[in-house]
Each structure stands twice: as C-alpha cells, then as structure tokens.
Design an enzyme around this catalytic site. Structure first.
Site, PDB file in Angstrom:
ATOM      1  N   LYS A  56      60.062 -27.056 -51.337  1.00 35.30           N
ATOM      2  CA  LYS A  56      60.650 -28.008 -50.389  1.00 35.30           C
ATOM      3  C   LYS A  56      61.021 -29.321 -51.081  1.00 35.30           C
ATOM      4  O   LYS A  56      62.116 -29.854 -50.873  1.00 35.30           O
ATOM      5  CB  LYS A  56      59.666 -28.259 -49.238  1.00 35.30           C
ATOM      6  CG  LYS A  56      60.188 -29.170 -48.147  1.00 35.30           C
ATOM      7  CD  LYS A  56      59.518 -28.896 -46.825  1.00 35.30           C
ATOM      8  CE  LYS A  56      58.089 -29.370 -46.752  1.00 35.30           C
ATOM      9  NZ  LYS A  56      57.955 -30.844 -46.695  1.00 35.30           N
ATOM     10  N   SER A  57      60.136 -29.828 -51.906  1.00 38.65           N
ATOM     11  CA  SER A  57      60.409 -31.103 -52.582  1.00 38.65           C
ATOM     12  C   SER A  57      61.649 -30.997 -53.456  1.00 38.65           C
ATOM     13  O   SER A  57      62.513 -31.890 -53.472  1.00 38.65           O
ATOM     14  CB  SER A  57      59.217 -31.490 -53.466  1.00 38.65           C
ATOM     15  OG  SER A  57      58.101 -31.782 -52.667  1.00 38.65           O
TER      16      SER A  57
ATOM     17  N   ARG B 114      65.588 -32.721 -53.054  1.00 35.83           N
ATOM     18  CA  ARG B 114      66.137 -33.494 -54.177  1.00 35.83           C
ATOM     19  C   ARG B 114      67.425 -32.877 -54.700  1.00 35.83           C
ATOM     20  O   ARG B 114      68.338 -33.591 -55.128  1.00 35.83           O
ATOM     21  CB  ARG B 114      65.076 -33.626 -55.272  1.00 35.83           C
ATOM     22  CG  ARG B 114      63.952 -34.617 -54.891  1.00 35.83           C
ATOM     23  CD  ARG B 114      62.731 -34.414 -55.774  1.00 35.83           C
ATOM     24  NE  ARG B 114      61.686 -35.423 -55.560  1.00 35.83           N
ATOM     25  CZ  ARG B 114      60.826 -35.437 -54.549  1.00 35.83           C
ATOM     26  NH1 ARG B 114      60.882 -34.520 -53.602  1.00 35.83           N
ATOM     27  NH2 ARG B 114      59.896 -36.385 -54.452  1.00 35.83           N
TER      28      ARG B 114
ATOM     29  N   GLY C  33      59.512 -36.375 -43.474  1.00 37.82           N
ATOM     30  CA  GLY C  33      59.242 -37.653 -44.135  1.00 37.82           C
ATOM     31  C   GLY C  33      59.935 -37.723 -45.487  1.00 37.82           C
ATOM     32  O   GLY C  33      60.470 -38.769 -45.871  1.00 37.82           O
TER      33      GLY C  33
ATOM     34  N   ARG D 115      55.621 -42.102 -37.823  1.00 38.26           N
ATOM     35  CA  ARG D 115      55.100 -42.296 -39.189  1.00 38.26           C
ATOM     36  C   ARG D 115      55.558 -43.636 -39.791  1.00 38.26           C
ATOM     37  O   ARG D 115      56.614 -44.155 -39.445  1.00 38.26           O
ATOM     38  CB  ARG D 115      55.539 -41.122 -40.078  1.00 38.26           C
ATOM     39  CG  ARG D 115      54.931 -39.821 -39.593  1.00 38.26           C
ATOM     40  CD  ARG D 115      55.356 -38.636 -40.424  1.00 38.26           C
ATOM     41  NE  ARG D 115      54.804 -38.682 -41.774  1.00 38.26           N
ATOM     42  CZ  ARG D 115      55.102 -37.806 -42.732  1.00 38.26           C
ATOM     43  NH1 ARG D 115      55.966 -36.825 -42.473  1.00 38.26           N
ATOM     44  NH2 ARG D 115      54.557 -37.905 -43.920  1.00 38.26           N
TER      45      ARG D 115
ATOM     46  N   SER E 272      52.182 -42.077 -53.541  1.00 40.40           N
ATOM     47  CA  SER E 272      53.237 -41.443 -52.749  1.00 40.40           C
ATOM     48  C   SER E 272      54.478 -41.177 -53.586  1.00 40.40           C
ATOM     49  O   SER E 272      55.159 -42.103 -54.029  1.00 40.40           O
ATOM     50  CB  SER E 272      53.617 -42.331 -51.555  1.00 40.40           C
ATOM     51  OG  SER E 272      54.796 -41.824 -50.957  1.00 40.40           O
TER      52      SER E 272
ATOM     53  N   ASP F 184      49.145 -31.725 -49.869  1.00 39.60           N
ATOM     54  CA  ASP F 184      49.591 -30.929 -48.720  1.00 39.60           C
ATOM     55  C   ASP F 184      48.719 -29.700 -48.486  1.00 39.60           C
ATOM     56  O   ASP F 184      48.909 -28.988 -47.497  1.00 39.60           O
ATOM     57  CB  ASP F 184      51.043 -30.478 -48.932  1.00 39.60           C
ATOM     58  CG  ASP F 184      52.018 -31.654 -48.817  1.00 39.60           C
ATOM     59  OD1 ASP F 184      51.679 -32.638 -48.136  1.00 39.60           O
ATOM     60  OD2 ASP F 184      53.111 -31.576 -49.412  1.00 39.60           O
TER      61      ASP F 184
ATOM     62  N   ARG G   3      46.147 -35.353 -40.510  1.00 37.31           N
ATOM     63  CA  ARG G   3      45.681 -33.999 -40.850  1.00 37.31           C
ATOM     64  C   ARG G   3      44.161 -33.862 -40.872  1.00 37.31           C
ATOM     65  O   ARG G   3      43.645 -32.759 -40.680  1.00 37.31           O
ATOM     66  CB  ARG G   3      46.293 -33.542 -42.185  1.00 37.31           C
ATOM     67  CG  ARG G   3      47.758 -33.189 -42.010  1.00 37.31           C
ATOM     68  CD  ARG G   3      48.435 -32.695 -43.267  1.00 37.31           C
ATOM     69  NE  ARG G   3      49.744 -32.146 -42.927  1.00 37.31           N
ATOM     70  CZ  ARG G   3      50.726 -31.947 -43.789  1.00 37.31           C
ATOM     71  NH1 ARG G   3      50.559 -32.243 -45.063  1.00 37.31           N
ATOM     72  NH2 ARG G   3      51.876 -31.432 -43.398  1.00 37.31           N
TER      73      ARG G   3
HETATM   74  C1  S3P Z   1      56.607 -35.147 -51.081  1.00 40.47           C
HETATM   75  C2  S3P Z   1      55.597 -36.049 -51.284  1.00 40.47           C
HETATM   76  C3  S3P Z   1      54.324 -36.013 -50.536  1.00 40.47           C
HETATM   77  C4  S3P Z   1      54.109 -34.695 -49.810  1.00 40.47           C
HETATM   78  C5  S3P Z   1      55.371 -34.250 -49.107  1.00 40.47           C
HETATM   79  C6  S3P Z   1      56.487 -34.040 -50.110  1.00 40.47           C
HETATM   80  C7  S3P Z   1      57.837 -35.265 -51.887  1.00 40.47           C
HETATM   81  O1  S3P Z   1      54.348 -37.055 -49.570  1.00 40.47           O
HETATM   82  O2  S3P Z   1      53.068 -34.816 -48.873  1.00 40.47           O
HETATM   83  O3  S3P Z   1      55.150 -33.025 -48.422  1.00 40.47           O
HETATM   84  O4  S3P Z   1      58.630 -34.289 -51.916  1.00 40.47           O
HETATM   85  O5  S3P Z   1      58.023 -36.308 -52.525  1.00 40.47           O
HETATM   86  P1  S3P Z   1      53.873 -38.561 -49.908  1.00 40.47           P
HETATM   87  O6  S3P Z   1      54.868 -39.175 -50.797  1.00 40.47           O
HETATM   88  O7  S3P Z   1      53.798 -39.245 -48.572  1.00 40.47           O
HETATM   89  O8  S3P Z   1      52.521 -38.409 -50.542  1.00 40.47           O
END
Ligand code: S3P
Length: 448
Positions: free
Chosen positions: A28-29, A33, A101, A129, A174, A327, A358
């Site tokens: 997903k990350s 991107r 997010g 959030r 983060s 996560d 969570r």
């Molecule tokens: C992510 C960063 C994390 C993670 C989220 C994906 C990312 O969040 O919990 O599922 O892709 O950069 P945080 O930056 O709030 O820790």
C-alpha cells in the site's frame, strides 16, 4: 459511521488447518507513492502490481484531479503521465481521500509548494485524524491552511506562491509526515532537510532517488538526516510494486494460531523498516521461516512459511522496533492471546491516531472475547491464555478500520466460539481479496 456504505457484518468460525499459498496484494505504501511520484515526474511512469484497494484508487483519482493522466490497463498494470514538479493544476472539486491517512498527508505535502488552493476531505475515520502534524511543517514553506477544530478535515490548503526550503525535525515517528515534508521540498528552491530521531519506513527516500531526485541520508547523533535538493526534474520510472508485508501479516498470523496449518506467503519484502512483526513472532516461538531469501529491486525479499505454533510464549516487544511494525500490532495482539503469558507492547502512542484508536479498538474486542488487556497512553499488555483456551463468541466493532476487522477475523479461526465484526467493509481499503484468499487456505469467514 459514514464511510463505507452499508456495513458488512462478518463472522469467522474456528476452522481446520490452513494450507496452501497466499498471494497477497501489492504494498500500500509503495502503491500510493508510485502514483504520486509518477504524477510529479515528466512523462509516463509504468506500474505493475499496484494495490487496487480503495485507498490507493482514491489517490489515483486525486492525481487525475491535479492534471496527471492516470490509466488502468487491467490486472494491476497502470500508467501515470506526470505533469512534473510544480506542474499540478488546481483541482475543480474537493479531493476526497476516503479512509487514507497516507493518501491525504502525502498529497497535502506534494501540493503545499504550488500556487494552488485545494480542499481535502475523507470518511468519518479520516476526518477525525490529526492533520496539524502536516499543516505545521508545510506552513514553514509558506502554505496556509484552514480546517476544523483540532486541525481536522475537511480542510483547505493554500499552497505557497514563493516557497522557501526548510529544516524540520519530525516530532513523532511518522513516515507520512517525513514524506509530506520531502514532497513539499521538491518544489522549493535549495535544500530541504528532514530529521527523524527514529527510522520509519524509507520508501519515499528510496523511490525519490529512483526517480532521479538528489537526496541523501546520513545517520548522525541527531538521527537520520535526509537532505533533498529542490526543483529537480523527476524522470518517469517502471515500477514493480512488491507484495505488502502488512497484508502478509494476516495469513501468517492465522497459520501460526490455527492447528495443523502450513502456509507459504511468497515474495514478501523484508525491508528492515517494515519487517518488525516477523522477528517479534519468531521471538514468541512462532514457527515462521524465511525461504528463498534474495534481493529484488534493491530490497531484501523472501517467501514466508508459517506453520501452526502450539508453544507460543508472550514476549516484551522491543519499543525500538515499533515503527517497523506499527500497522501490525493489532494482529500481533491476537497472536498474543494464544500465547502463554503476557505480551508487553510499549512506545506505541501512534497506535491511538491510526484509522482508529487501535489500542482501544483491540482491547475492547479482545476483552469481549475473554482475553484480559491492560493499557496506558502508550503501552498495552495482552494476557495470553495459551492455545485452545481463548473463548471468542463476541461481536467486535471495527471502527472503520480495515486492520481491526481483519485481526478479529484471524482470531475467530482459533477461538472456541466464532468471532464477529460489525463491519468488514473497510477491509476493501487495503486487502480487497482478503475473503477469497483466506477461503482458499481453508478459513470459514461468512458475511452475516
Ligand atoms: C505509512 C506510514 C505509517 C503507516 C501507514 C502507512 C506510509 O503511518 O501506519 O499505514 O505509507 O507512509 P504514520 O506515518 O502515521 O506512522
């Protein structure tokens, strides 16, 4: 709660051994991107293995609204014709990032140094959030923002007309905030420096280097110091998205707690900033091995083999590794319920501001299913009952959080009584094939 249409209640019933191969979706990350960086490059980026979950599709729609051409070629193959750094057009409509997010925070950063005004919104979870963690640093570049109380969405951001580069120490661990600042730095002249005290997932740094940005990372006494030179021309890339270790966590943990199981989860990235769960499971006596270890695209990759582990023991999880498994704590807490003794998780305050709180969501559901949990602001302890002794039998709230819903579905595979969630709809945000994949292994998940 508004967010995913009609709730989809689901029940997971105790099942026989889980067997076979679990081909989990793309990361997903990296998928978010790929779309965003592709939109900021000049020319056509080709992506295969993109996660086609709701979160990522919302990011794709957003990039199209900013002027990029985003095309779905089928079966996870996409292309993005980018508009270049500083080339974003002002969208005609509100940008709705749904549940994501990562989507909203990265896009806010990416637009913050363009002379455009953008309004962002999301579902009930995302609109609750905190966004100040992004609007504070982008203000240093010259962007302004107006949102609801507590810095929450819906929110309008006016991008900086004449951005200046910044030096910013990220106050919490983060990757989203780090990435937002780096993306804002792309369209600022000169060097933007981001410092993080604890290493978080480093996909932004690795991928921006791949796209041709001048970016360097120094490990210093201050922490990781990332230096980015602004206003590069990003070169389009061909990206093969690796499979998501955070999604692999679900079949892996399901196999570990379900008697007789033996599951292979092929091609999982073991980037050290993401793989913490797997080492924590091994420390708890889980029968989890890495097969066929290799390197792909500069990242360590392996096939994970997870087998039923009857002698799980509780463990003190090292807080230094928290960011590398942030996560995965919900599903780890489920495994902890089947271990003998306490599993102690500290340094995890960030869990309180994810898609749900969570710690609260898991503690409520675990307790309802007969497992004792102690908790504080940034810690929690799950008091394991040992294999075969976890009662189950309750309906848990998923709080619009995909990982909470999937964690309780995993739990129900090995409890004495079935475990239900009030709404499994959010699972589609990150793991749209969760149900068929789990059924293929032998799980009994029904929509109730
Ligand atoms: C992510 C960063 C994390 C993670 C989220 C994906 C990312 O969040 O919990 O599922 O892709 O950069 P945080 O930056 O709030 O820790």
């Amino acid at each position: 709660m508004f967010g995913h249409g009609t709730p989809i209640p689901m029940t997971s019933s105790p099942c026989g051994p889980l067997k076979g191969e679990a081909h989990v979706p793309g990361d997903k990350s990296i998928s978010h991107r790929s779309l965003i960086f592709g939109a900021m490059a000049v020319g056509e980026t080709k992506i295969s293995g993109l996660l086609e979950g709701e979160d990522v599709l919302d990011t794709g729609k957003a990039m199209a609204a900013f002027g990029a051409e985003v095309i779905n070629h089928g079966e996870g193959n996409w292309s993005v014709h980018g508009v270049g750094v500083g080339g974003f057009a002002e969208p005609d409509t509100v940008i709705d990032c749904g549940n994501s997010g990562t989507g909203v925070r990265l896009i806010m950063g990416a637009m913050a140094t363009s002379d455009i005004t953008v309004t962002f919104t999301g579902d009930a979870s995302l609109n609750g959030r905190p966004m100040a963690r992004v609007t504070d640093p982008i203000a240093l570049f010259g962007a302004t923002s107006v949102g609801r109380s507590g810095g929450r969405l819906p929110m309008t951001i006016v991008g900086a007309k004449d951005p200046v580069p910044v030096r910013y120490e990220v106050p919490m661990p983060s990757a989203q905030v780090k990435s937002a600042v780096l993306l804002a730095g792309l369209n600022a002249p000169g060097q933007t420096v981001v410092i993080e005290k604890e290493a978080t997932r480093d996909h932004t740094e690795r991928m921006l280097a791949g796209f041709g940005a001048e970016i360097s990372v120094a490990e210093t006494d201050e922490g990781r110091v990332i230096t980015l030179t602004g206003q590069p021309e990003l070169k389009p890339q061909t990206i093969v998205v690796p499979r998501d270790p955070s999604s692999a966590a679900f079949p892996v943990c399901a196999a570990i707690i379900t008697p007789g199981s033996d599951v292979l989860v092929p091609n999982i990235g073991l980037n050290p900033t993401r793989a913490g769960l797997f080492y924590a499971l091994q420390a708890m006596n889980a029968d989890l091995t890495f097969e066929n270890e290799r390197e792909e695209g500069g990242e360590p990759v392996a096939d994970l083999r997870a087998r039923f582990s009857p002698n799980l023991k509780g463990a003190e999880i090292d807080p230094a590794g928290a960011a590398s498994m942030i996560d995965e704590y919900p599903v780890l807490s489920v495994v902890a319920a089947f271990a003998e003794g306490d599993t102690v998780m500290r340094g995890v305050k960030e869990l309180r501001v994810k898609e749900s709180d969570r710690i609260d969501a898991m503690a409520k559901g675990l307790r309802a299913n007969g497992v004792e949990v102690d908790e504080g602001d940034d810690w929690w302890i799950v008091k394991g009952l040992g294999h075969g002794n976890v009662p189950g039998g309750a309906i848990c709230e998923s709080f619009l959080d995909h990982r909470i819903a999937m964690s309780f579905m995993v739990m129900g595979m090995a409890t004495q009584q079935p475990v239900s969630v009030d709404d499994g709809g959010p699972i589609a945000t990150s793991f749209p094939i969760f149900e068929p994949l789990m059924h293929g292994l032998g799980a009994k998940i029904t929509r109730t």
